[in-house]
Design an enzyme around this catalytic site. Structure first.
Site, PDB file in Angstrom:
ATOM      1  N   ARG A 293      13.769   3.086 -12.487  1.00  0.00           N
ATOM      2  CA  ARG A 293      15.084   3.710 -12.617  1.00  0.00           C
ATOM      3  C   ARG A 293      16.110   2.872 -13.363  1.00  0.00           C
ATOM      4  O   ARG A 293      16.915   3.404 -14.129  1.00  0.00           O
ATOM      5  CB  ARG A 293      15.639   3.991 -11.228  1.00  0.00           C
ATOM      6  CG  ARG A 293      14.904   5.114 -10.581  1.00  0.00           C
ATOM      7  CD  ARG A 293      15.497   5.480  -9.274  1.00  0.00           C
ATOM      8  NE  ARG A 293      14.761   6.641  -8.798  1.00  0.00           N
ATOM      9  CZ  ARG A 293      14.781   7.082  -7.563  1.00  0.00           C
ATOM     10  NH1 ARG A 293      15.508   6.482  -6.658  1.00  0.00           N
ATOM     11  NH2 ARG A 293      14.091   8.137  -7.230  1.00  0.00           N
TER      12      ARG A 293
ATOM     13  N   SER B   5      21.954   9.692  12.893  1.00  0.00           N
ATOM     14  CA  SER B   5      20.917  10.686  13.183  1.00  0.00           C
ATOM     15  C   SER B   5      20.286  11.239  11.923  1.00  0.00           C
ATOM     16  O   SER B   5      19.926  12.403  11.842  1.00  0.00           O
ATOM     17  CB  SER B   5      21.511  11.823  14.015  1.00  0.00           C
ATOM     18  OG  SER B   5      22.628  12.385  13.332  1.00  0.00           O
TER      19      SER B   5
ATOM     20  N   GLU C 276      18.552   3.123   5.351  1.00  0.00           N
ATOM     21  CA  GLU C 276      19.291   2.633   4.197  1.00  0.00           C
ATOM     22  C   GLU C 276      20.358   1.602   4.566  1.00  0.00           C
ATOM     23  O   GLU C 276      20.794   0.828   3.722  1.00  0.00           O
ATOM     24  CB  GLU C 276      19.919   3.806   3.420  1.00  0.00           C
ATOM     25  CG  GLU C 276      20.315   3.406   2.009  1.00  0.00           C
ATOM     26  CD  GLU C 276      20.699   4.579   1.120  1.00  0.00           C
ATOM     27  OE1 GLU C 276      20.272   5.719   1.383  1.00  0.00           O
ATOM     28  OE2 GLU C 276      21.442   4.336   0.154  1.00  0.00           O
TER      29      GLU C 276
HETATM   30  C1  LIG Z   1      20.353  13.134  -3.651  1.00  0.00           C
HETATM   31  C2  LIG Z   1      19.382  12.172  -3.048  1.00  0.00           C
HETATM   32  C3  LIG Z   1      18.007  12.311  -3.282  1.00  0.00           C
HETATM   33  C4  LIG Z   1      17.106  11.427  -2.729  1.00  0.00           C
HETATM   34  N1  LIG Z   1      15.761  11.620  -2.949  1.00  0.00           N
HETATM   35  C5  LIG Z   1      14.873  10.794  -2.367  1.00  0.00           C
HETATM   36  C6  LIG Z   1      13.461  11.011  -2.514  1.00  0.00           C
HETATM   37  O1  LIG Z   1      13.029  11.955  -3.153  1.00  0.00           O
HETATM   38  N2  LIG Z   1      12.613  10.149  -1.918  1.00  0.00           N
HETATM   39  C7  LIG Z   1      13.051   9.097  -1.184  1.00  0.00           C
HETATM   40  O2  LIG Z   1      12.230   8.366  -0.652  1.00  0.00           O
HETATM   41  N3  LIG Z   1      14.381   8.879  -1.014  1.00  0.00           N
HETATM   42  C8  LIG Z   1      15.296   9.699  -1.580  1.00  0.00           C
HETATM   43  N4  LIG Z   1      16.632   9.474  -1.392  1.00  0.00           N
HETATM   44  C9  LIG Z   1      17.063   8.381  -0.537  1.00  0.00           C
HETATM   45  C10 LIG Z   1      16.945   8.748   0.917  1.00  0.00           C
HETATM   46  O3  LIG Z   1      17.204  10.099   1.108  1.00  0.00           O
HETATM   47  C11 LIG Z   1      17.907   7.967   1.796  1.00  0.00           C
HETATM   48  O4  LIG Z   1      17.803   6.637   1.496  1.00  0.00           O
HETATM   49  C12 LIG Z   1      17.584   8.149   3.251  1.00  0.00           C
HETATM   50  O5  LIG Z   1      17.559   9.508   3.577  1.00  0.00           O
HETATM   51  C13 LIG Z   1      18.543   7.421   4.154  1.00  0.00           C
HETATM   52  O6  LIG Z   1      18.246   7.773   5.482  1.00  0.00           O
HETATM   53  P1  LIG Z   1      18.979   7.098   6.704  1.00  0.00           P
HETATM   54  O7  LIG Z   1      18.436   7.743   7.930  1.00  0.00           O
HETATM   55  O8  LIG Z   1      18.912   5.635   6.593  1.00  0.00           O
HETATM   56  O9  LIG Z   1      20.505   7.485   6.513  1.00  0.00           O
HETATM   57  P2  LIG Z   1      21.265   8.874   6.426  1.00  0.00           P
HETATM   58  O10 LIG Z   1      20.368  10.027   6.254  1.00  0.00           O
HETATM   59  O11 LIG Z   1      22.345   8.640   5.445  1.00  0.00           O
HETATM   60  O12 LIG Z   1      21.898   9.033   7.855  1.00  0.00           O
HETATM   61  C14 LIG Z   1      22.941   8.228   8.304  1.00  0.00           C
HETATM   62  C15 LIG Z   1      23.358   8.699   9.657  1.00  0.00           C
HETATM   63  O13 LIG Z   1      24.312   7.794  10.177  1.00  0.00           O
HETATM   64  C16 LIG Z   1      25.421   8.482  10.641  1.00  0.00           C
HETATM   65  N5  LIG Z   1      26.595   7.635  10.514  1.00  0.00           N
HETATM   66  C17 LIG Z   1      27.170   7.139   9.401  1.00  0.00           C
HETATM   67  N6  LIG Z   1      28.261   6.438   9.715  1.00  0.00           N
HETATM   68  C18 LIG Z   1      28.383   6.493  11.053  1.00  0.00           C
HETATM   69  C19 LIG Z   1      29.320   5.995  11.998  1.00  0.00           C
HETATM   70  N7  LIG Z   1      30.399   5.320  11.622  1.00  0.00           N
HETATM   71  N8  LIG Z   1      29.125   6.249  13.296  1.00  0.00           N
HETATM   72  C20 LIG Z   1      28.062   6.986  13.716  1.00  0.00           C
HETATM   73  N9  LIG Z   1      27.162   7.483  12.878  1.00  0.00           N
HETATM   74  C21 LIG Z   1      27.321   7.239  11.569  1.00  0.00           C
HETATM   75  C22 LIG Z   1      25.492   9.727   9.802  1.00  0.00           C
HETATM   76  O14 LIG Z   1      26.182  10.718  10.495  1.00  0.00           O
HETATM   77  C23 LIG Z   1      24.023  10.058   9.649  1.00  0.00           C
HETATM   78  O15 LIG Z   1      23.583  10.783  10.749  1.00  0.00           O
HETATM   79  C24 LIG Z   1      17.556  10.360  -1.935  1.00  0.00           C
HETATM   80  C25 LIG Z   1      18.922  10.215  -1.710  1.00  0.00           C
HETATM   81  C26 LIG Z   1      19.837  11.103  -2.243  1.00  0.00           C
HETATM   82  C27 LIG Z   1      21.284  10.915  -1.989  1.00  0.00           C
END
Ligand SMILES: Cc1cc2nc3c(=O)[nH]c(=O)nc-3n(C[C@H](O)[C@H](O)[C@H](O)COP(=O)(O)OP(=O)(O)OC[C@H]3O[C@@H](n4cnc5c(N)ncnc54)[C@H](O)[C@@H]3O)c2cc1C
Ligand code: SF4
Ligand code: SF4
Ligand code: FES
Lengths: 531, 243
Positions: free
Chosen positions: A264, A9, A348
């Site tokens: 980077r 989420s 990601e």
């Molecule tokens: C400090 C930081 C700064 C950043 N700054 C930027 C920026 O400025 N610009 C940019 O473009 N990107 C940035 N990024 C990268 C970007 O934030 C992430 O790549 C992105 O938010 C990932 O989103 P996501 O929805 O794929 O995963 P996430 O936001 O990691 O969400 C993963 C979800 O999966 C769930 N999950 C995990 N494992 C399980 C499981 N086993 N069962 C059920 N649910 C699970 C978690 O609970 C969570 O809800 C940054 C990252 C970090 C760490």
């Protein structure tokens, strides 16, 4: 009956859920954390989008392709970049409070590797504000959530994904959740760099490991991005916007030694080199002045104060590089489909062919929203023509139930927390900014040793209520599974490209201008390269 | 350094107990991690970002709400779970009510209208939209003790954030949604403001919402039930000069 089951989420999962719902699908979001606890809240710098006449989509495509070092797919990147403007408009309409210019336009800042000011932002809380606004919208749309449920495995019947098994954190009970289509949005696997990364501690690659076990292909797992500027020791990120807004990197003598706005990988290695000469590297923001700092990076200022006791308007901030983002993940096509039918992935946890060997700052928020949208829409459409599996009590469910029950009885001869800490160290040192064959092979044999010992690690907490010890044990299992893939992929890529730098093969090699693909075949792990 | 942690495990006897640990870390979250990974695997708490933005690590230190990732500890500190929510185990509380209060209070943008947004417009909602839903304010709020249906500080702050958004065409429906168990139930004690790690001021936000409610034709329901004098009795917590 669930049409589209979204696992995760964060920004990707919520975007997928909202778009699936828009297509009329019955959606359930299952997630290990509460939605707003997801790592997406940590994104600070911004989200890339061409929204003015001064910039062009072609420029965005060009910058992204260049940064990908020949691995990004032009058509996919093109479609993502074209998607950016409507997505920003959509977010704006949902209520994301983007920072504005004095003319009332959405403001943009320049991030490393970008030829224009292209990142839309909300001060330095961009991810937080996007994530919370998406969550608010999901509540408005009555999307159903099952929080603090952790995916264990994907249920596969007749070569198709038909649901998942998940463990309820509150009770340690395993549940079988069937659905017509499944979307993985579980985030990355950077936690294998335990103690040396900027990510949320929930970022343990569970979804990616589950996909591999379900027979889906993974790709580019060796490409790990190291962020140049994490607060020294604390590994809390200072956003790239600090350099984007004009911050300098200086050494002990106060001298600049690298163009701060290079990609980077280049900047991070330059810093790492200095550190290897026992020098400290600092971020210098003093010349920006307090007003500017308060306006564009209030969070950065607080973080520096909190975690380093440094006033960035007056003092230098010591920094070090830290593992930050994984370019690799579940292999998907431009419709967010994995190689396993009815299984989608986005965000990601996916390798979507846009970042290649190096991701540009600000492209990942764009990716999670763009591919979240695709995954949600495609999965909803697919669900319309898919039969719901009526057979319950699947084999996967039974075996996962048995596995969890068994974990409570495993011996605790080896402490997995100890191994996890060690894992972070050897990965940062040997599968980090600089890599070579011998060191990585040593890491590989260590990882394989741990895999053999896993069943002797077990848990000492035998309580079934909210057992984090159990959760972390399962996570470590997933980390062990993926760390092997990362190392084998990195050993197999005998060249240097983007974030993957081999001391023993320092040049880019044309024949490796391909994605690495990893999969399980008869219980062995295979890695091959495909153009 | 020694710290004490108030623990709860309903599968144990006794269920509640206080435990002392010796730690070397200075930051509370590091100390918890240190205990969990090297001394006692059963210690249970939530955390995520480690940098104060995911809102998952709120606890009480010596009875005051704090984010464990942003708190430095002192000898003898007592750490316990936040209040007003069922404790599931140790420092982990049930958060399921969050969804309910946000939904009931319509804390989202209901109908978008196109507007030119200036930096000033954005400033008006900037602080409120920094809320990380950490529950600290909820934990500190005395109204919950008597009324679990109270919408509460973070939900109301969030409502103000959308009400003040020029892009929102239907702010009226939000004002309607926060009349019962909402703005008038707050005692304006200011606890929420004191504990918010994001420097948000829910109390003032609630006062703002009260005056917006009055503008929308609502009046303080408490006033109807009392004579004029007691209605302005500041002991009761209602201060007509507040807005
Ligand atoms: C400090 C930081 C700064 C950043 N700054 C930027 C920026 O400025 N610009 C940019 O473009 N990107 C940035 N990024 C990268 C970007 O934030 C992430 O790549 C992105 O938010 C990932 O989103 P996501 O929805 O794929 O995963 P996430 O936001 O990691 O969400 C993963 C979800 O999966 C769930 N999950 C995990 N494992 C399980 C499981 N086993 N069962 C059920 N649910 C699970 C978690 O609970 C969570 O809800 C940054 C990252 C970090 C760490
Ligand atoms: S208003 Fe402040 S204390 Fe309350 S949930 Fe939001 S951030 Fe936490
Ligand atoms: S001011 Fe109101 S909302 Fe805030 S803690 Fe006091 S009673 Fe609760
Ligand atoms: S761990 Fe995220 S706010 Fe403390």
């Amino acid at each position: 009956m669930i049409d589209v089951l979204v696992v995760g989420s964060g920004g990707a999962g919520l975007s997928a859920a909202l778009h699936a719902k828009k297509e009329g699908a019955n959606v359930l979001v299952v997630s290990k954390t509460y939605p707003t606890h997801s790592q997406t809240c940590q994104a600070q710098g911004g989200m890339n989008a061409v929204i003015t006449e001064q910039d062009r989509v072609e420029n965005h495509v060009h910058d992204t392709l260049k940064s990908s070092h020949g691995l990004g797919e032009e058509a996919t990147i093109q479609s993502m970049c074209e998607d950016a403007k409507p997505i920003i408009e959509w977010l704006d309409e949902l209520g994301v409070p983007f920072t504005r210019t004095s003319e009332g336009k959405i403001a943009q800042r320049k991030m490393g590797g970008a030829s224009h000011s292209r990142s839309c932002y909300s001060a330095d809380y961009t991810g937080l504000k996007i994530l919370h606004t998406l969550y608010d919208t999901a509540l408005k749309e009555n999307i159903e959530f099952l929080n603090e449920h952790m995916i264990l495995n994907i249920i596969v019947e007749n070569e198709q994904a038909v649901g998942i098994t998940a463990m309820d954190l509150k009770t340690s009970q395993v549940k079988e959740i069937l659905a017509k289509t499944v979307i993985l949005a579980t985030g990355g696997y950077i936690s294998i760099y335990n103690g040396f990364n900027t990510n949320s501690n929930a970022t343990t690659g569970d979804g990616v490991a589950a996909a591999l076990r379900a027979g889906a292909k993974l790709s580019n797992m060796e490409f790990i991005q190291f962020h140049p500027t994490a607060i020294k020791g604390a590994n809390v990120l200072i956003s790239e916007s600090a350099r984007g807004e004009g911050g300098y990197l200086v050494d002990d003598k106060g001298e600049r030694f690298v163009d701060e706005l290079k990609p980077r990988d280049v900047v991070a290695r330059a810093i790492y080199d200095k550190m290897h000469q026992d020098k400290t590297v600092y971020l210098d923001l003093r010349h920006l002045g307090l007003d500017k700092i308060n306006e564009v990076m209030p969070q950065e200022r607080r973080l520096a104060m909190q975690f380093a006791h440094v006033k960035i308007e007056e003092e230098l901030l010591p920094i070090n590089p830290a593992a930050h983002y994984c370019m690799g993940g579940v292999f998907i096509n431009d419709r967010s489909e994995t190689t396993r039918e009815n299984l989608y992935a986005c965000g990601e946890c996916a390798q979507s062919n846009v970042h290649g060997a190096n991701r540009l700052g600000g492209n990942s928020l764009l990716e999670i929203l763009s591919f979240g949208k695709k995954a949600g829409t495609e999965a909803a459409l697919k669900a319309r023509n898919t039969q719901y599996l009526t057979k319950e009590d699947t084999q996967q469910y039974q075996s996962d139930k048995n596995f969890i029950a068994q974990v409570f009885h495993l011996p605790n001869q080896i402490d997995f927390y100890d191994k996890k800490a060690f894992m972070g160290k050897i990965f940062f040192r040997n599968v980090g900014l600089y890599r070579n064959d011998i060191n990585m092979k040593a890491v590989l044999s260590q990882v394989r040793q741990w895999q053999k010992e896993f069943m002797f690690m077990g848990i000492t907490d035998k309580c079934t209520i909210y057992n984090r010890n159990l959760v972390e044990f399962i996570e470590f299992g997933n980390m062990l599974e993926l760390s092997e893939v990362v190392v084998i992929s990195a050993i197999s890529r005998c060249e240097s490209r983007g974030a993957h730098y081999r001391e023993d093969h320092p040049m880019e090699v044309e024949s490796y201008a391909k994605n690495s693909i990893a999969y399980r075949y008869d219980n062995t792990l295979a890695v091959e390269f495909k153009g | 350094m020694k710290i004490k942690i108030e623990r709860l495990n309903t599968q144990k006897n006794p269920q509640q107990f206080k435990q002392e640990y010796e730690v070397s870390s200075q930051r509370l979250l590091d100390a918890l991690n240190e205990i969990k990974t090297t001394q006692d695997n059963t210690l249970t708490y939530r955390c995520g970002c480690g940098s104060g933005v995911c809102g998952s690590c709120a606890v009480q230190v010596n009875g005051v709400e704090r984010l464990s990732c942003k708190t430095y500890i002192n000898e003898g500190d007592v750490v316990s779970a936040i209040k007003r929510s069922e404790v599931i185990r140790d420092l982990v509380v049930n958060l399921e009510h969050q969804e309910k209060v946000l939904k009931t209070s319509h804390a989202y943008l209901e109908a978008y209208q196109e507007e030119t947004i200036t930096p000033q417009d954005e400033k008006l909602i900037d602080v409120q939209s920094n809320c990380i839903l950490c529950q600290s304010c909820y934990s500190s709020c005395p109204v919950y003790e008597v009324n679990p249906d109270f919408l509460g500080p973070y939900a109301l702050t969030r409502v103000l954030r959308y009400v003040n958004d020029k892009k929102e065409h239907q702010s009226r429906s939000k004002i309607d949604a926060i009349q019962s168990n909402g703005v008038w139930d707050c005692t304006l004690c200011g606890n929420c403001t004191m504990v918010c790690p994001q420097f948000i001021d829910p109390k003032t936000d609630i006062m703002n919402l009260r005056s917006k409610s009055v503008q929308a034709g609502y009046s303080d329901p408490n006033m109807n039930n009392m004579d004029f004098d007691s209605g302005f009795n500041t002991d009761f917590g209602f201060n007509p000069n507040g807005f």
